[in-house]
Scaffold this active site. Sequence first.
Site, PDB file in Angstrom:
ATOM      1  CB  THR A 208       4.397   0.344   3.704  1.00  0.00           C
ATOM      2  OG1 THR A 208       3.909  -0.916   3.207  1.00  0.00           O
ATOM      3  CG2 THR A 208       3.230   1.129   4.276  1.00  0.00           C
TER       4      THR A 208
ATOM      5  CE  LYS B 209      15.908   5.945  -0.017  1.00  0.00           C
ATOM      6  NZ  LYS B 209      15.972   7.390   0.374  1.00  0.00           N
ATOM      7  CB  THR B 210      10.768   1.161   3.400  1.00  0.00           C
ATOM      8  OG1 THR B 210      11.448   0.094   4.077  1.00  0.00           O
ATOM      9  CG2 THR B 210      11.093   1.096   1.923  1.00  0.00           C
TER      10      THR B 210
ATOM     11  CB  ALA C 233       7.492  -6.007   7.853  1.00  0.00           C
TER      12      ALA C 233
ATOM     13  N   GLY D 236       4.386   0.485  11.086  1.00  0.00           N
ATOM     14  CA  GLY D 236       3.375   1.284  10.408  1.00  0.00           C
ATOM     15  C   GLY D 236       2.680   2.319  11.268  1.00  0.00           C
ATOM     16  CD  GLU D 237      -1.539   0.727  12.781  1.00  0.00           C
ATOM     17  OE1 GLU D 237      -2.751   0.931  12.747  1.00  0.00           O
ATOM     18  OE2 GLU D 237      -1.057  -0.404  12.939  1.00  0.00           O
TER      19      GLU D 237
ATOM     20  N   GLY E   2       6.456  -4.545  13.454  1.00  0.00           N
ATOM     21  CA  GLY E   2       5.896  -3.556  12.545  1.00  0.00           C
ATOM     22  C   GLY E   2       6.259  -2.127  12.906  1.00  0.00           C
TER      23      GLY E   2
ATOM     24  CG  ASN F  37      14.691  -0.455   2.863  1.00  0.00           C
ATOM     25  OD1 ASN F  37      14.527   0.754   2.931  1.00  0.00           O
ATOM     26  ND2 ASN F  37      15.270  -1.042   1.819  1.00  0.00           N
TER      27      ASN F  37
ATOM     28  CB  ILE G 271      -0.981   0.007   1.192  1.00  0.00           C
ATOM     29  CG1 ILE G 271      -0.222  -0.039   2.525  1.00  0.00           C
ATOM     30  CG2 ILE G 271      -1.955  -1.159   1.097  1.00  0.00           C
ATOM     31  CD1 ILE G 271      -1.109   0.152   3.749  1.00  0.00           C
TER      32      ILE G 271
END
Length: 317
Positions: A46, A211-212, A88, A282-283, A280, A209, A44
């Site tokens: 990420t 950068k991501t 991930a 993401g949040e 993770g 990673n 999405i």
Amino acid sequence: REGNKLIGYGMATANYGAGRSPSSAVVRILPNGRVYVGIGTQDIGTGTYTILAQTAAAALAMDPALIDVQLGDTNLPRSGGSGGSTTAASVCPAVYDAAAAAKRKLAELAVSDQKSPLHGADVADLDTKDGKLFLKSSADAPESITALIARNGGKPIEATATSEMPKDRDTFTSHSWGAVFAEVAVDADTHMVQVRRMVGTYDIGTLINDKTGINQLSGGIVWGVGMALHEETHIDPRYGRTINENFAEYHVPVNADVHAIDVTCLNIPDYKFNQLGCRGVGEIGITGVAAAISNAAYNATGKRVRDLPITLDKLMA
């Protein structure tokens, strides 16, 4: 104080539960030397394509540019989706295991091939690097993977694997952690709040990673600025509908609102959570940001705002 600016500092902790779900993946080592990775998750924005290519490349010790990743198809092996900061941690272990299984099949093919310089060797003694099979104890007489496959029918070497939840999952809890720091400048006359600096340090396990991962955490901080100072939903009390359901009236941060952001990850693997040690990201980036900014505004003005967003009228009250 700097001229007409009241300077304040604040901090807050960050915590987000680490989750994962069972995931399966397929890996094919192709006759042309490239590697195919297939898994039914999605990207999405990420960087899932990137980290899955990296994961397979790490398992096979090869250039990630030679890895072709396919996602987002229901014909692919079933896996975890994007939600709850689980992608991930769920899909990377499955891809790693599938790549490792494909490497083992490749080794088994070599030791059984009488024309291979590795014929008769112990499978456990073989490894791969840069498109070649070789004995771990010696770099002499390596076997080209493409030549090996060509001699044995020219068919891809395929393996699938499923990454399951730990059997003792109910005996422990997993979380990611962080500390967030903010520096704000509040205009003494207008009470306008400007976030001048944000610093976040996080323990999210292995950072696959740079950068991501750092980009996701930085993006979370940006949205934390929005949560603290800009974003507010207004509901019509009679009909229960959102009144400001458009970007003209629902305010989000823009470039002028976001200044220096400094993000660091400890990069300490959590091997109890999964074999790659990753959780993770993401949040957790947004967690704690609004609290740190609120504390900084209090430090600058002496006004404690507990109802977000922090607007001029609340600081002037």
